[in-house]
Design an enzyme around this catalytic site. Structure first.
Site, PDB file in Angstrom:
ATOM      1  CG  ASP A  37      -2.133  -0.773   1.093  1.00  0.00           C
ATOM      2  OD1 ASP A  37      -2.341  -1.311  -0.008  1.00  0.00           O
ATOM      3  OD2 ASP A  37      -2.898  -0.860   2.064  1.00  0.00           O
ATOM      4  CE  LYS A  59      -7.225  -0.373  -0.149  1.00  0.00           C
ATOM      5  NZ  LYS A  59      -7.532  -0.918   1.147  1.00  0.00           N
ATOM      6  CG  MET A 175      -8.129   7.593   7.590  1.00  0.00           C
ATOM      7  SD  MET A 175      -9.154   6.200   7.060  1.00  0.00           S
ATOM      8  CE  MET A 175      -9.632   5.467   8.613  1.00  0.00           C
TER       9      MET A 175
HETATM   10  N1  SAH Z   1      -3.655   0.376   9.305  1.00  0.00           N
HETATM   11  C1  SAH Z   1      -3.107   1.691   9.515  1.00  0.00           C
HETATM   12  C2  SAH Z   1      -4.118   2.788   9.345  1.00  0.00           C
HETATM   13  C3  SAH Z   1      -4.658   2.938   7.983  1.00  0.00           C
HETATM   14  S1  SAH Z   1      -5.860   4.208   7.840  1.00  0.00           S
HETATM   15  C4  SAH Z   1      -2.458   1.736  10.899  1.00  0.00           C
HETATM   16  O1  SAH Z   1      -2.589   0.804  11.682  1.00  0.00           O
HETATM   17  O2  SAH Z   1      -1.785   2.724  11.191  1.00  0.00           O
HETATM   18  C5  SAH Z   1      -4.907   5.536   7.182  1.00  0.00           C
HETATM   19  C6  SAH Z   1      -4.700   6.612   8.219  1.00  0.00           C
HETATM   20  O3  SAH Z   1      -3.707   6.189   9.134  1.00  0.00           O
HETATM   21  C7  SAH Z   1      -4.164   7.917   7.668  1.00  0.00           C
HETATM   22  O4  SAH Z   1      -5.177   8.715   7.139  1.00  0.00           O
HETATM   23  C8  SAH Z   1      -3.575   8.540   8.899  1.00  0.00           C
HETATM   24  O5  SAH Z   1      -4.555   9.083   9.716  1.00  0.00           O
HETATM   25  C9  SAH Z   1      -3.035   7.315   9.609  1.00  0.00           C
HETATM   26  N2  SAH Z   1      -1.593   7.114   9.364  1.00  0.00           N
HETATM   27  C10 SAH Z   1      -1.002   6.025   8.845  1.00  0.00           C
HETATM   28  N3  SAH Z   1       0.337   6.162   8.831  1.00  0.00           N
HETATM   29  C11 SAH Z   1       0.587   7.382   9.355  1.00  0.00           C
HETATM   30  C12 SAH Z   1       1.772   8.105   9.623  1.00  0.00           C
HETATM   31  N4  SAH Z   1       2.981   7.625   9.359  1.00  0.00           N
HETATM   32  N5  SAH Z   1       1.654   9.320  10.195  1.00  0.00           N
HETATM   33  C13 SAH Z   1       0.452   9.844  10.505  1.00  0.00           C
HETATM   34  N6  SAH Z   1      -0.685   9.195  10.250  1.00  0.00           N
HETATM   35  C14 SAH Z   1      -0.637   7.977   9.704  1.00  0.00           C
END
Ligand code: SAH
Length: 508
Positions: A37, A59, A175
């Site tokens: 992803d 995505k 998000m």
């Molecule tokens: N499965 C992922 C989340 C996916 S949803 C997890 O466990 O982290 C996608 C959201 O995750 C983004 O919109 C943001 O809010 C958050 N996100 C993922 N990686 C990030 C990062 N490195 N820094 C800040 N927000 C992050």
């Protein structure tokens, strides 16, 4: 019966490529197909075998998805039923707002075997890397992970705002950037104190991490003014106030500095690792590639009569490594070198030699060719036979000064420096003035970079006006200065660790 494939749904962790699990990394090393992803750090693909098929599933929030969820599910099923070991690599933890559940349901429906490897979710990493303990005995005993993606116009929210607003200590919204004003309004409306501290962290645990803090009342405006865009997390709760004490990641000496490392690919890693440990964002632009010399005859002949030499000199780890590679190719080993005494130019070369079980007899106090010449002359070299395996093209001071003192010096080229093509990424980074510092660890890293850029002197000076330059020693510095540029950082001892310390001290 044909081999049945399997899908491993693996959490890539939040961004820092070292935050993947040991298991996730091992599975990447065995993968035949990897479907990854947008949020999974591309650096993790370095663990994948070169023969594996890499598929980008896209995505990116807000943009058109590269593949629809249905297509991704289908791809996973097809590859696994085709007998492949598939790693489905997802940002953070696959089961936390990652649609991991949906993908597994699909696999299960098609009878595809699967396993799931959890990952460090971005909420945990964002809080930690922004200096916020997500729970703390004195502040909160509960934490909730919430999607901030919900359409604010939806009649019936699936989020129980009335319960969350005051019922949970720390609230982390994934998000939630677009919806931030709505999230804040809901929390305040349902009784959360408008003065509750809030942190918003973008690209957490990567060199691009950016964080801002405010209160429920102010954060929407703070985020708007700072121009924070997704991906980012919103952390709400009293624990955010601890950031003042705990903020560690952004306080590392080189955080936010983009450093261009110009060493050969084989040698860049030690320097890159040390700089990254101090928080730097390194761009690896190899300006040197190492290759075998055009002709091995001089070395082979010297090896035939190695016992007749009084001294064997090594002036770089590369010379050591290529020398011993040739020795092995000839079916020989270090016992062959029992005759001559061995001298090296510096500690790195001494260590390279130690890897082959040999302790240098002479290590000069000054780590330059001149230093080595001086140390040898002090021993008296008149009438001595000296073998110098080295780069095809090299400075002549060492053999010249030894010869002038009456020594007989045989030079044997054991490798040559070649110039790899310039990566577009590097040129663009320099053109866009994104680079803060360039490191040069030898004269040829500098001359090669300038040759590759091929900018006239005045353009070079103009484009690099805002860039600091670190040179490992005086010879390298002279090459930089000859190109019309200024050297800002030069360590007293010409080693990589000293150079890293000098860079850190410069930015302190
Ligand atoms: N499965 C992922 C989340 C996916 S949803 C997890 O466990 O982290 C996608 C959201 O995750 C983004 O919109 C943001 O809010 C958050 N996100 C993922 N990686 C990030 C990062 N490195 N820094 C800040 N927000 C992050």
């Amino acid at each position: 019966m044909s081999k049945k494939g399997k899908v491993y749904l693996v959490g890539a962790g939040p961004g820092d490529p070292e935050l993947i699990t040991v298991k996730g990394k091992r599975l990447l090393g065995r993968a035949e197909v990897v479907v990854y992803d947008y949020l999974a750090n591309k650096k993790l693909l370095a663990h994948v075998p070169p023969t594996a098929v890499l598929i980008y599933a896209g995505k990116k929030g807000g943009s058109t998805h590269t593949h629809s969820q249905t297509e991704i599910n289908q791809m996973l099923v097809d590859h696994a039923l085709g007998g492949k070991t598939v790693v489905r690599l997802k940002g953070g933890d696959p089961f936390i707002f990652g649609r991991g559940g949906e993908e597994i349901e699909e696999l299960s429906a098609h009878g595809v075997p699967f396993e799931v490897v959890p990952g460090v979710t971005s909420a945990s990493a964002a809080a930690t890397y922004a200096g916020v303990p997500i729970t703390h005995r004195a502040f909160t005993s509960s934490v909730a992970f919430i999607t901030g993606h919900e359409d604010p116009n939806k009649k019936e929210s699936r989020i129980a705002w009335d319960k969350l607003a005051t019922g949970v200590g720390t609230l982390v919204f994934y998000m939630g950037i677009k919806n931030l004003p709505n999230i804040v309004a809901n929390l305040i409306k349902h009784g959360r104190d408008p003065q509750t501290p809030v942190a918003v962290v973008r690209w957490a645990s990567t060199p691009e991490q950016r964080s801002v803090v405010g209160t429920l009342a102010s954060i929407s405006e703070v985020v708007r003014q700072a121009g924070i865009t997704p991906p980012a997390l919103v952390v709400v709760g009293e624990v955010v106030s601890l950031r003042e004490v705990i903020n560690w990641y952004e306080k590392r000496p080189l955080f936010g500095k983009k450093i261009l490392v110009t060493r050969s690919r084989e040698q860049a890693s030690e320097l890159v690792q040390s700089l990254e440990d101090l928080g730097a964002d390194c761009l690896e632009g190899s300006t040197i590639a190492l290759a075998e010399p055009p002709d091995w005859a001089p070395l082979d002949q010297a090896l035939d009569k190695i016992a007749t030499y009084n001294w064997l000199l090594f002036t770089s780890p590369n010379a050591v490594n290529f020398f011993f590679k040739r020795l092995a190719a000839l079916g020989l080993d270090s016992r062959r070198l029992h005759g001559p005494q061995i001298a090296v130019v510096g500690t790195a070369t001494a260590e390279a030699l130690q890897n082959y079980g040999i302790k240098a007899d002479l290590l000069p106090a000054r780590f330059t060719a001149e230093g080595l010449a001086e140390a040898l002359l002090a021993q008296g070299v008149s009438g001595r036979k000296i073998l110098l395996p080295r780069a095809l093209k090299a400075r002549e001071v060492l053999p010249e000064s030894l010869r002038a003192a009456g020594a007989e010096v045989d030079i044997a080229p054991v490798y040559q420096n070649t110039r790899p093509p310039m990566a577009d990424e590097i040129r663009q980074a320099l053109e866009r003035q994104e680079v803060d510092l360039i490191t040069f660890t030898s004269s040829s890293t500098a001359s090669n970079l300038f040759a590759l850029l091929n900018w006239p002197a005045e353009e070079l000076a103009r484009r690099l006006a805002g860039v600091k330059i670190a040179a490992i020693g005086p010879i390298t510095a002279a090459t930089v200065e000859k190109a019309g540029l200024k050297v800002d950082i030069q360590p007293e001892t010409h080693t990589i660790p000293e150079m890293v310390s000098a860079i850190a001290a410069y930015y302190l």
